[in-house]
Structures are given as structure tokens and as C-alpha cells.
Design a protein around this motif. Sequence first.
Motif, short mmCIF file in Angstrom:
data_model
loop_
_atom_site.label_atom_id
_atom_site.label_comp_id
_atom_site.label_asym_id
_atom_site.label_seq_id
_atom_site.Cartn_x
_atom_site.Cartn_y
_atom_site.Cartn_z
N VAL A 29 -51.99 31.66 8.04
CA VAL A 29 -52.89 31.06 7.06
C VAL A 29 -53.68 29.96 7.74
N VAL A 30 -55.00 30.04 7.65
CA VAL A 30 -55.88 28.98 8.14
C VAL A 30 -56.53 28.41 6.88
N HIS A 31 -56.22 27.15 6.56
CA HIS A 31 -56.55 26.61 5.25
C HIS A 31 -57.23 25.24 5.35
N GLY A 32 -58.35 25.11 4.65
CA GLY A 32 -58.99 23.81 4.50
C GLY A 32 -60.14 23.56 5.45
N SER A 33 -61.07 22.78 4.95
CA SER A 33 -62.26 22.42 5.71
C SER A 33 -61.89 21.79 7.04
N GLY A 34 -62.53 22.28 8.11
CA GLY A 34 -62.28 21.74 9.44
C GLY A 34 -61.13 22.40 10.17
N SER A 35 -60.32 23.21 9.51
CA SER A 35 -59.23 23.93 10.17
C SER A 35 -59.81 25.15 10.85
N THR A 36 -59.44 25.37 12.13
CA THR A 36 -60.01 26.48 12.88
C THR A 36 -58.97 27.23 13.70
N LEU A 37 -59.25 28.50 13.89
CA LEU A 37 -58.49 29.37 14.79
C LEU A 37 -59.48 29.99 15.75
N THR A 38 -59.19 29.93 17.06
CA THR A 38 -60.00 30.60 18.06
C THR A 38 -59.06 31.35 18.98
N THR A 39 -59.29 32.65 19.13
CA THR A 39 -58.42 33.47 19.97
C THR A 39 -59.26 34.48 20.75
#
Length: 86
Positions: A29-39
Amino acid sequence: GRTFTIQSGADLTTTTSLDIGSSSAGTLVVHGSGSTLTTATSPFWGANAGGNASVTIRNGAAATVDSSLQVGISGSTATRGPASRA
């Protein structure tokens, strides 16, 4: 299964594959403004017999996959919920 949550403006960046639900259940889960996932490097989401991945990106969060994303491969099944792309 395991659950991993990125929230409150946190970032997760990996230059290798981020496999989720390979031969078992996994949730991201990637949740909320400014939260990021990079893969990168062709991640597998829901792979192999018994593989089941649940990935949710919501409420202003963002995800970037810098290569091909492999979903529901090698004996697993895949379903997809609503998706949008910015």
C-alpha cells in the motif's frame, strides 16, 4: 501473506526488482500525498503458482516502474481493479 505500507510522505526507491506476491500472498500500500514508490528491473507482482499480489496506490501517492511490470505470470492468475494514470 505480508503487508508493507509506505505512508506519511515516505519514499521507497530500489534499483533492483521489487517482487510482490511471488509464490505466496503479498500486499503493498502506497498511501498519502508525497508518498512514493520507485522500482526498476522488471518487478513481478503475483508470480508463480500460489502467487497473489495486492498493490494499492491511493490518496495522492505515486508509483514509478522504470521497466516492464510483470503481473500474474508463471502459473498465477491476475485480476485488476480500477486504475488511473497521471
